[in-house]
Design a protein around this motif. Structure first.
Motif, PDB file in Angstrom:
ATOM      1  N   LEU A  82       0.836  -1.196   0.000  1.00 58.21           N
ATOM      2  CA  LEU A  82       0.000   0.000   0.000  1.00 58.21           C
ATOM      3  C   LEU A  82       0.877   1.255   0.000  1.00 58.21           C
ATOM      4  O   LEU A  82       0.648   2.201  -0.775  1.00 58.21           O
ATOM      5  CB  LEU A  82      -0.921  -0.008   1.220  1.00 58.21           C
ATOM      6  CG  LEU A  82      -2.026   1.043   1.258  1.00 58.21           C
ATOM      7  CD1 LEU A  82      -3.171   0.637   0.325  1.00 58.21           C
ATOM      8  CD2 LEU A  82      -2.571   1.191   2.681  1.00 58.21           C
ATOM      9  N   LEU A  83       1.900   1.261   0.854  1.00 62.33           N
ATOM     10  CA  LEU A  83       2.799   2.411   0.919  1.00 62.33           C
ATOM     11  C   LEU A  83       3.617   2.560  -0.356  1.00 62.33           C
ATOM     12  O   LEU A  83       3.970   3.675  -0.748  1.00 62.33           O
ATOM     13  CB  LEU A  83       3.730   2.260   2.127  1.00 62.33           C
ATOM     14  CG  LEU A  83       3.051   2.478   3.483  1.00 62.33           C
ATOM     15  CD1 LEU A  83       3.925   1.939   4.605  1.00 62.33           C
ATOM     16  CD2 LEU A  83       2.743   3.955   3.704  1.00 62.33           C
ATOM     17  N   ALA A  84       3.923   1.437  -1.021  1.00 61.38           N
ATOM     18  CA  ALA A  84       4.626   1.534  -2.303  1.00 61.38           C
ATOM     19  C   ALA A  84       3.765   2.257  -3.327  1.00 61.38           C
ATOM     20  O   ALA A  84       4.262   3.088  -4.107  1.00 61.38           O
ATOM     21  CB  ALA A  84       4.988   0.138  -2.807  1.00 61.38           C
ATOM     22  N   GLY A  85       2.464   1.938  -3.348  1.00 61.07           N
ATOM     23  CA  GLY A  85       1.561   2.615  -4.275  1.00 61.07           C
ATOM     24  C   GLY A  85       1.422   4.096  -3.957  1.00 61.07           C
ATOM     25  O   GLY A  85       1.436   4.953  -4.860  1.00 61.07           O
ATOM     26  N   ILE A  86       1.307   4.426  -2.677  1.00 66.22           N
ATOM     27  CA  ILE A  86       1.209   5.830  -2.270  1.00 66.22           C
ATOM     28  C   ILE A  86       2.480   6.574  -2.671  1.00 66.22           C
ATOM     29  O   ILE A  86       2.434   7.683  -3.219  1.00 66.22           O
ATOM     30  CB  ILE A  86       0.987   5.924  -0.742  1.00 66.22           C
ATOM     31  CG1 ILE A  86      -0.403   5.388  -0.378  1.00 66.22           C
ATOM     32  CG2 ILE A  86       1.143   7.369  -0.260  1.00 66.22           C
ATOM     33  CD1 ILE A  86      -0.625   5.235   1.119  1.00 66.22           C
ATOM     34  N   GLY A  87       3.631   5.948  -2.412  1.00 67.45           N
ATOM     35  CA  GLY A  87       4.898   6.589  -2.761  1.00 67.45           C
ATOM     36  C   GLY A  87       5.050   6.822  -4.246  1.00 67.45           C
ATOM     37  O   GLY A  87       5.633   7.820  -4.671  1.00 67.45           O
ATOM     38  N   LEU A  88       4.518   5.904  -5.064  1.00 66.62           N
ATOM     39  CA  LEU A  88       4.618   6.069  -6.514  1.00 66.62           C
ATOM     40  C   LEU A  88       3.847   7.309  -6.972  1.00 66.62           C
ATOM     41  O   LEU A  88       4.311   8.054  -7.840  1.00 66.62           O
ATOM     42  CB  LEU A  88       4.083   4.818  -7.210  1.00 66.62           C
ATOM     43  CG  LEU A  88       4.287   4.741  -8.722  1.00 66.62           C
ATOM     44  CD1 LEU A  88       5.768   4.763  -9.068  1.00 66.62           C
ATOM     45  CD2 LEU A  88       3.630   3.484  -9.277  1.00 66.62           C
ATOM     46  N   VAL A  89       2.689   7.547  -6.383  1.00 67.77           N
ATOM     47  CA  VAL A  89       1.907   8.739  -6.729  1.00 67.77           C
ATOM     48  C   VAL A  89       2.639   9.994  -6.278  1.00 67.77           C
ATOM     49  O   VAL A  89       2.735  10.983  -7.021  1.00 67.77           O
ATOM     50  CB  VAL A  89       0.507   8.671  -6.092  1.00 67.77           C
ATOM     51  CG1 VAL A  89      -0.246   9.994  -6.300  1.00 67.77           C
ATOM     52  CG2 VAL A  89      -0.296   7.525  -6.694  1.00 67.77           C
ATOM     53  N   LEU A  90       3.194   9.973  -5.066  1.00 65.56           N
ATOM     54  CA  LEU A  90       3.900  11.156  -4.566  1.00 65.56           C
ATOM     55  C   LEU A  90       5.133  11.456  -5.416  1.00 65.56           C
ATOM     56  O   LEU A  90       5.455  12.619  -5.668  1.00 65.56           O
ATOM     57  CB  LEU A  90       4.318  10.931  -3.112  1.00 65.56           C
ATOM     58  CG  LEU A  90       3.184  10.797  -2.088  1.00 65.56           C
ATOM     59  CD1 LEU A  90       3.755  10.578  -0.699  1.00 65.56           C
ATOM     60  CD2 LEU A  90       2.278  12.025  -2.108  1.00 65.56           C
ATOM     61  N   ALA A  91       5.820  10.420  -5.871  1.00 61.50           N
ATOM     62  CA  ALA A  91       7.038  10.618  -6.654  1.00 61.50           C
ATOM     63  C   ALA A  91       6.754  11.137  -8.054  1.00 61.50           C
ATOM     64  O   ALA A  91       7.650  11.689  -8.706  1.00 61.50           O
ATOM     65  CB  ALA A  91       7.816   9.304  -6.734  1.00 61.50           C
ATOM     66  N   THR A  92       5.530  10.983  -8.537  1.00 62.03           N
ATOM     67  CA  THR A  92       5.197  11.397  -9.910  1.00 62.03           C
ATOM     68  C   THR A  92       4.159  12.512  -9.941  1.00 62.03           C
ATOM     69  O   THR A  92       3.645  12.834 -11.004  1.00 62.03           O
ATOM     70  CB  THR A  92       4.666  10.188 -10.710  1.00 62.03           C
ATOM     71  OG1 THR A  92       3.510   9.637 -10.058  1.00 62.03           O
ATOM     72  CG2 THR A  92       5.728   9.102 -10.832  1.00 62.03           C
ATOM     73  N   ALA A 109      -4.248  -0.246  -4.693  1.00 58.95           N
ATOM     74  CA  ALA A 109      -5.056   0.404  -3.665  1.00 58.95           C
ATOM     75  C   ALA A 109      -4.337   1.634  -3.121  1.00 58.95           C
ATOM     76  O   ALA A 109      -4.961   2.683  -2.881  1.00 58.95           O
ATOM     77  CB  ALA A 109      -5.364  -0.572  -2.538  1.00 58.95           C
ATOM     78  N   GLY A 110      -3.023   1.533  -2.939  1.00 58.84           N
ATOM     79  CA  GLY A 110      -2.260   2.690  -2.480  1.00 58.84           C
ATOM     80  C   GLY A 110      -2.290   3.819  -3.486  1.00 58.84           C
ATOM     81  O   GLY A 110      -2.420   4.995  -3.117  1.00 58.84           O
ATOM     82  N   ILE A 111      -2.174   3.483  -4.771  1.00 61.03           N
ATOM     83  CA  ILE A 111      -2.254   4.508  -5.816  1.00 61.03           C
ATOM     84  C   ILE A 111      -3.625   5.175  -5.782  1.00 61.03           C
ATOM     85  O   ILE A 111      -3.743   6.413  -5.850  1.00 61.03           O
ATOM     86  CB  ILE A 111      -1.991   3.887  -7.198  1.00 61.03           C
ATOM     87  CG1 ILE A 111      -0.538   3.423  -7.295  1.00 61.03           C
ATOM     88  CG2 ILE A 111      -2.303   4.882  -8.319  1.00 61.03           C
ATOM     89  CD1 ILE A 111      -0.221   2.631  -8.558  1.00 61.03           C
ATOM     90  N   GLY A 112      -4.683   4.373  -5.683  1.00 59.57           N
ATOM     91  CA  GLY A 112      -6.032   4.920  -5.661  1.00 59.57           C
ATOM     92  C   GLY A 112      -6.268   5.815  -4.463  1.00 59.57           C
ATOM     93  O   GLY A 112      -6.863   6.901  -4.587  1.00 59.57           O
ATOM     94  N   LEU A 113      -5.795   5.390  -3.290  1.00 56.42           N
ATOM     95  CA  LEU A 113      -5.992   6.200  -2.084  1.00 56.42           C
ATOM     96  C   LEU A 113      -5.218   7.513  -2.169  1.00 56.42           C
ATOM     97  O   LEU A 113      -5.713   8.568  -1.731  1.00 56.42           O
ATOM     98  CB  LEU A 113      -5.547   5.413  -0.856  1.00 56.42           C
ATOM     99  CG  LEU A 113      -6.438   4.234  -0.450  1.00 56.42           C
ATOM    100  CD1 LEU A 113      -5.815   3.475   0.707  1.00 56.42           C
ATOM    101  CD2 LEU A 113      -7.839   4.729  -0.084  1.00 56.42           C
ATOM    102  N   ALA A 114      -4.001   7.476  -2.704  1.00 59.32           N
ATOM    103  CA  ALA A 114      -3.220   8.706  -2.839  1.00 59.32           C
ATOM    104  C   ALA A 114      -3.857   9.664  -3.835  1.00 59.32           C
ATOM    105  O   ALA A 114      -3.774  10.893  -3.676  1.00 59.32           O
ATOM    106  CB  ALA A 114      -1.793   8.363  -3.268  1.00 59.32           C
ATOM    107  N   ARG A 115      -4.496   9.127  -4.872  1.00 65.85           N
ATOM    108  CA  ARG A 115      -5.218   9.981  -5.828  1.00 65.85           C
ATOM    109  C   ARG A 115      -6.480  10.546  -5.198  1.00 65.85           C
ATOM    110  O   ARG A 115      -6.862  11.693  -5.456  1.00 65.85           O
ATOM    111  CB  ARG A 115      -5.576   9.163  -7.069  1.00 65.85           C
ATOM    112  CG  ARG A 115      -4.381   8.741  -7.902  1.00 65.85           C
ATOM    113  CD  ARG A 115      -3.849   9.888  -8.731  1.00 65.85           C
ATOM    114  NE  ARG A 115      -4.796  10.231  -9.777  1.00 65.85           N
ATOM    115  CZ  ARG A 115      -4.827  11.393 -10.431  1.00 65.85           C
ATOM    116  NH1 ARG A 115      -3.947  12.330 -10.111  1.00 65.85           N
ATOM    117  NH2 ARG A 115      -5.701  11.627 -11.387  1.00 65.85           N
ATOM    118  N   LEU A 116      -7.121   9.754  -4.353  1.00 67.00           N
ATOM    119  CA  LEU A 116      -8.354  10.190  -3.693  1.00 67.00           C
ATOM    120  C   LEU A 116      -8.066  11.221  -2.611  1.00 67.00           C
ATOM    121  O   LEU A 116      -8.887  12.106  -2.343  1.00 67.00           O
ATOM    122  CB  LEU A 116      -9.046   8.964  -3.087  1.00 67.00           C
ATOM    123  CG  LEU A 116     -10.511   9.077  -2.692  1.00 67.00           C
ATOM    124  CD1 LEU A 116     -11.388   9.342  -3.917  1.00 67.00           C
ATOM    125  CD2 LEU A 116     -10.970   7.790  -2.004  1.00 67.00           C
TER     126      LEU A 116
END
Length: 318
Positions: A70-80, A193-200
């Motif tokens: 989950l944190l990997a997905g969140i980090g990917l959104v923050l990094a881009t 899910a992490g990507i989706g939550l970071a976008r949300l």
């Protein structure tokens, strides 16, 4: 072994990190280290945790692994979030891939019967590339895709995916013998899910300051999670090995083994002193040869069985 891995921190520009996310990753690292320490203690007979059968341990593994993905997905959104920097992304991807290769090489050397061929670092490397297709999509689309990935990965299995070349995808009918198997399905659902939550929730973690020595230490670990991952398990494994060498017969599992072994030996008409010495020798040999965990769990491979027979032969007294 089922090992649990980590999600390396994203390469954000200096000053643009969100310390709260680093602390969350640091907390996950603590949980992961506790799990790995429990595995090491069981492997060397220092404890008797049923990591592969107890529902609570299985749930703990799933929660810890899911948190890192989950944190990997969140980090990917923050990094881009300000656009993809290809050079930075590829450097990060290269570090993760190199770490994955190092883990595989070490596991093939130490555990040739159950090597890590697609563990958490392998998964994160592949999922990071796939995740780039989702970092600009609406959150609802990504979260729906995550749910579908989990549903398919946990309900479907096809003989086609038992092939050594396709097992990394998941959907296998028989789980491969690996100490850390994190197939694409269903686990990519955690990254998505992490990507989706970071976008949300674009402001996730903003405005949160880290105070106190404990908080700063967790944030530091979260910023350097790949290095922590690659170093912590060899350290814990070495500590457990040393403890087993210093007191190989003082653990619960070893005491149970000694009692059963000596009793069986004495029933064969051998003196108590000889039986005790022989049984201690066998237990030490099993630990030294890496067979002890499989023996305690009653799941010896053919190679382990040969190791057991060799230990008995080496310790038999005339």
């Amino acid at each position: 072994m089922t090992a649990i891995g980590i999600a390396p921190a994203q390469d954000l520009a200096r000053g643009s990190r969100r310390p709260a996310i680093d602390v969350a990753r640091g907390l996950a690292l603590v949980a992961m280290a506790a799990y790995h320490g429990s595995w090491d203690a069981t492997y060397f007979g220092l404890a008797r945790f049923d990591l592969l059968g107890d529902p609570l341990w299985l749930a703990a593994r799933a929660v810890i692994l899911s948190s890192f993905l989950l944190l990997a997905g969140i980090g990917l959104v923050l990094a881009t979030r300000d656009g993809l920097d290809p050079g930075r992304f590829l450097r990060r991807l290269g570090r993760v891939a190199a770490g994955a290769a190092a883990v595989s090489a070490a596991s093939y050397a130490l555990f040739p019967d159950s090597p890590i061929f697609f563990g958490v670092l392998h998964h994160i490397a592949v999922a990071s590339v796939i995740g780039l297709a989702f970092v600009r999509l609406p959150a609802a689309v990504t979260l729906a895709t995550a749910a579908v990935a989990v549903l398919i990965g946990t309900t479907q299995s096809l003989p086609l995916f038992d092939s050594p070349w396709l097992r990394w995808i998941g959907l296998t009918t028989v789980a491969p013998d690996s100490n850390d198997f994190v197939p694409l399905l269903p686990w990519i659902g955690g990254v998505l899910a992490g990507i989706g939550l970071a976008r949300l929730w674009p402001a996730m973690g903003e405005g949160v300051e880290v105070t106190g020595g404990g908080g700063r230490l967790l944030a530091w670990a979260g910023r350097h999670s790949l290095a922590v991952y690659l170093l912590h398990q060899p350290l814990l494994f070495g500590i457990a090995w040393a403890a087993a060498q210093l007191s190989p017969v003082e653990t619960p599992a070893a005491r149970d083994f000694q009692a059963a072994c000596v009793s069986s030996c004495e029933r064969a008409g051998v003196s108590s002193a000889t039986c005790t010495a022989n049984c201690r020798c066998v237990q030490s040999e099993l630990v030294r040869n890496g067979v002890w965990e499989g023996f305690v769990a009653n799941r010896l491979s053919e190679r382990d069985q040969r190791g057991l027979e060799a230990a008995v032969a080496a310790c038999r007294k005339p």
